[in-house]
Design a protein around this motif. Structure first.
Motif, PDB file in Angstrom:
ATOM      1  N   VAL A   1       6.837  -3.288   1.382  1.00  0.00           N
ATOM      2  CA  VAL A   1       6.542  -1.897   1.524  1.00  0.00           C
ATOM      3  C   VAL A   1       8.020  -1.076   1.428  1.00  0.00           C
ATOM      4  O   VAL A   1       9.067  -1.790   1.653  1.00  0.00           O
ATOM      5  CB  VAL A   1       6.255  -1.851   3.267  1.00  0.00           C
ATOM      6  CG1 VAL A   1       4.790  -2.207   3.587  1.00  0.00           C
ATOM      7  CG2 VAL A   1       7.186  -2.777   4.042  1.00  0.00           C
ATOM      8  N   THR A   2       7.609  -0.088   0.927  1.00  0.00           N
ATOM      9  CA  THR A   2       8.779   0.853   0.750  1.00  0.00           C
ATOM     10  C   THR A   2       8.495   2.320   1.105  1.00  0.00           C
ATOM     11  O   THR A   2       7.133   2.677   0.863  1.00  0.00           O
ATOM     12  CB  THR A   2       9.412   0.636  -0.606  1.00  0.00           C
ATOM     13  OG1 THR A   2      10.836   1.256  -0.872  1.00  0.00           O
ATOM     14  CG2 THR A   2       8.454   1.175  -1.693  1.00  0.00           C
TER      15      THR A   2
ATOM     16  N   ALA B   1       5.944  -3.666   8.527  1.00  0.00           N
ATOM     17  CA  ALA B   1       6.019  -4.820   8.037  1.00  0.00           C
ATOM     18  C   ALA B   1       4.650  -5.329   7.594  1.00  0.00           C
ATOM     19  O   ALA B   1       3.381  -5.148   8.330  1.00  0.00           O
ATOM     20  CB  ALA B   1       6.305  -5.877   9.310  1.00  0.00           C
ATOM     21  N   ALA B   2       4.582  -5.957   6.441  1.00  0.00           N
ATOM     22  CA  ALA B   2       3.466  -6.627   5.938  1.00  0.00           C
ATOM     23  C   ALA B   2       3.234  -7.915   6.193  1.00  0.00           C
ATOM     24  O   ALA B   2       3.968  -8.808   6.563  1.00  0.00           O
ATOM     25  CB  ALA B   2       3.738  -6.503   4.319  1.00  0.00           C
TER      26      ALA B   2
ATOM     27  N   SER C   1      12.200  -9.691   9.646  1.00  0.00           N
ATOM     28  CA  SER C   1      10.730  -9.899   9.877  1.00  0.00           C
ATOM     29  C   SER C   1      10.560 -11.413   9.631  1.00  0.00           C
ATOM     30  O   SER C   1      10.971 -12.048   8.548  1.00  0.00           O
ATOM     31  CB  SER C   1       9.996  -9.060   8.844  1.00  0.00           C
ATOM     32  OG  SER C   1       8.479  -9.599   8.690  1.00  0.00           O
ATOM     33  N   VAL C   2      10.117 -12.199  10.153  1.00  0.00           N
ATOM     34  CA  VAL C   2      10.049 -13.814  10.548  1.00  0.00           C
ATOM     35  C   VAL C   2       8.935 -14.314  10.628  1.00  0.00           C
ATOM     36  O   VAL C   2       7.839 -14.083  11.415  1.00  0.00           O
ATOM     37  CB  VAL C   2      10.913 -14.180  11.528  1.00  0.00           C
ATOM     38  CG1 VAL C   2      11.094 -15.689  11.646  1.00  0.00           C
ATOM     39  CG2 VAL C   2      12.376 -13.486  11.405  1.00  0.00           C
TER      40      VAL C   2
ATOM     41  N   LEU D   1       5.953 -10.582   6.384  1.00  0.00           N
ATOM     42  CA  LEU D   1       6.884 -10.694   5.197  1.00  0.00           C
ATOM     43  C   LEU D   1       7.781  -9.502   5.136  1.00  0.00           C
ATOM     44  O   LEU D   1       8.574  -9.370   6.058  1.00  0.00           O
ATOM     45  CB  LEU D   1       5.832 -10.729   3.924  1.00  0.00           C
ATOM     46  CG  LEU D   1       4.847 -12.065   3.943  1.00  0.00           C
ATOM     47  CD1 LEU D   1       4.416 -12.095   2.526  1.00  0.00           C
ATOM     48  CD2 LEU D   1       5.786 -13.262   4.353  1.00  0.00           C
ATOM     49  N   ALA D   2       7.945  -8.773   4.077  1.00  0.00           N
ATOM     50  CA  ALA D   2       8.781  -7.703   3.852  1.00  0.00           C
ATOM     51  C   ALA D   2       8.648  -6.733   4.808  1.00  0.00           C
ATOM     52  O   ALA D   2       7.674  -6.171   5.242  1.00  0.00           O
ATOM     53  CB  ALA D   2       8.814  -7.312   2.310  1.00  0.00           C
ATOM     54  N   MET D   3       9.747  -5.803   4.955  1.00  0.00           N
ATOM     55  CA  MET D   3       9.656  -4.753   6.174  1.00  0.00           C
ATOM     56  C   MET D   3      10.566  -3.578   5.722  1.00  0.00           C
ATOM     57  O   MET D   3      11.445  -3.895   4.845  1.00  0.00           O
ATOM     58  CB  MET D   3      10.128  -5.292   7.453  1.00  0.00           C
ATOM     59  CG  MET D   3      11.814  -5.661   7.435  1.00  0.00           C
ATOM     60  SD  MET D   3      12.148  -5.887   9.275  1.00  0.00           S
ATOM     61  CE  MET D   3      12.176  -4.457   9.937  1.00  0.00           C
TER      62      MET D   3
END
Length: 454
Positions: free
Chosen positions: A429-430, A378-379, A293-294, A358-360
């Protein structure tokens, strides 16, 4: 030296003319008093073309889909580059993020301090990197009632921690790996540990670290193990926006890359390069491929350059800083090698520019409806370099047989007030042990729990 010309509009917009060909527009520090009308879209409506790239937070609603392609993109500088950062406000009383019909959103934990990356331990505990205070927190819900039974600091004294990973995979890991901004360390871990039982062991000590600059200086480092556990991937963002001068070439030599190591931090390789800021990385459960995620670059206008979520090809080059989205040159970058444009890979799923993806994670739980299986979440932390806000939500990146379809869907929205103020910014996210989705929000310092009941 040219004297900058400053103009303030009646709306409170500040424009600084830097020369004949460039200007930076800074949006009003205080948003307009009027309430923005929320647009109404059909359930699961698909926006394409200009409707997809020009839409903003007033379009956002759970279920709305977008599909952006390279053919939709405008020319560079089609619009001005603006500084329109989030106007943060406290969470309004009773405000709850919105999810699709059938889903319930609840505050799982509040009062955290800069919660960022979040992962789930095999026993269901949630491990959270609190990057600001340089520590990792662990939260436990023993009886599964959606309320924490314990909330402890697992380890502190870190250095801007972000990425977290357990090793080896399976029911009984022996270590928790933590990615500081300039190193990767691991701590002994056994199921149920609420405190680190031993000192951290540094296994990678030469990651290019630091930086909290607007539009560059990326400091987050994410980590994930390959599905077979043989390789550790480490993502490192760029130091600059677009390597604007020759002096940055040396600085960027070990940045804007995803590295591959053995599980003990040995045998470094560059897995992929030209990725401006691969904030989040994850392993696709169907294909076992590495995904990322970029955050892409800023300064080319409202709708350039798209952020993206994509699978990552080993040895692949994704364009930064010389090109973007294929063979599209960025003339601001210095020292471009010849004949490089034809080698630039186009990402799978293009997102609205400046969304700050951001995180995925991939949804591997059984609780959500079947169509969510193995899709990615993805956030989106939210824009600063766009006249009309975008991001500030969690999206679902849609897949089929493990491959991206190119479309993505709003999943968790509502972090922006009707006035355009921002109270929440998703980061991590999890998937919980029972299939809930947990989301960290460093705007309201909350962990949100999303559950589904038929």
């Amino acid at each position: 030296m040219t004297t900058p010309k400053i103009r303030i509009s009646r709306a409170g917009t500040l424009t600084i003319a830097l020369g004949a060909a460039s200007a930076l527009t800074i949006m009003a520090l205080c948003p307009a008093a009027k309430t923005e009308p929320q647009k109404v879209h059909a359930p699961n409506e698909l926006l394409t073309g200009q409707a997809a790239i020009n839409s903003d937070w007033t379009d956002d609603q759970p279920g709305l889909r977008r599909h952006v392609t390279v053919a939709d993109l405008p020319a560079a500088y089609d619009t001005r580059s603006v500084d329109n950062g989030a106007h943060m406000v406290p969470k309004p009383e009773g405000a709850i993020p919105k999810a699709p019909a059938g889903f319930t959103v609840e505050a799982f934990a509040t009062g955290l301090n800069n919660p960022r990356k979040i992962i789930t331990a095999p026993n269901g505990d949630l491990f959270i990197a609190e990057s600001g205070p340089n520590r990792v927190r662990v939260i436990r819900d023993t009886d599964g009632d959606g309320k924490p039974d314990s909330n402890e600091i697992f380890v502190e004294g870190l250095k801007q921690p972000f990425g977290l990973a357990f090793y080896p995979s399976g029911a009984n890991p022996k270590y928790l790996y933590v990615a500081n901004t300039d190193s990767v360390v691991r701590f002994p871990y056994q199921n149920g540990d609420l405190k680190a039982t031993g000192a951290g062991e540094t296994i990678i000590d030469d990651i290019s670290g630091g930086g909290r600059l607007r539009g560059g200086g990326h400091w987050t480092r994410d980590i994930v193990f390959s599905k077979d556990g043989k390789n550790l991937f480490v993502s490192v963002g760029s130091r600059s926006n677009v390597q604007e001068n020759d002096g940055l070439i040396e600085v960027e030599k070990r940045r804007a890359r995803i590295f591959q190591f053995d599980a003990d931090g040995k045998n470094e390789q560059v897995f992929a390069r030209g990725i401006r800021n691969p904030v989040g990385i994850a392993i696709n459960p169907v294909t076992a491929q590495l995904w990322t995620s970029v955050n892409e670059r800023d300064g080319l206008g409202d709708n350039l350059v798209p952020d993206y979520v994509t699978h990552v090809e080993k040895g692949g080059f994704y364009g930064w800083p010389y090109y973007y989205m294929g063979n599209n040159p960025d003339t601001r970058a210095k020292g471009a090698p010849t004949d490089l444009g034809a080698k630039v890979l186009v990402p799978d799923t293009l997102l609205q520019s400046h969304s700050a993806s951001l995180a995925m994670t991939f949804y591997t739980g059984k609780q959500f409806p079947r169509e969510y299986a193995n899709d990615a979440f993805a956030a989106q932390h939210g824009s600063w370099n766009r006249a009309r806000r975008t991001g500030y939500k969690v999206i679902r990146v849609m897949t089929k047989n493990g491959k991206a379809t190119g479309a993505y869907q709003d999943f968790l929205t509502g972090f922006v007030t009707p006035e355009g103020d921002v109270w929440g910014r998703p980061v991590g996210v999890t998937v919980g042990k029972n299939g809930d989705l947990f989301v960290t929000d460093d705007g309201s310092n909350t962990v949100w729990r999303v559950s589904y009941k038929k």
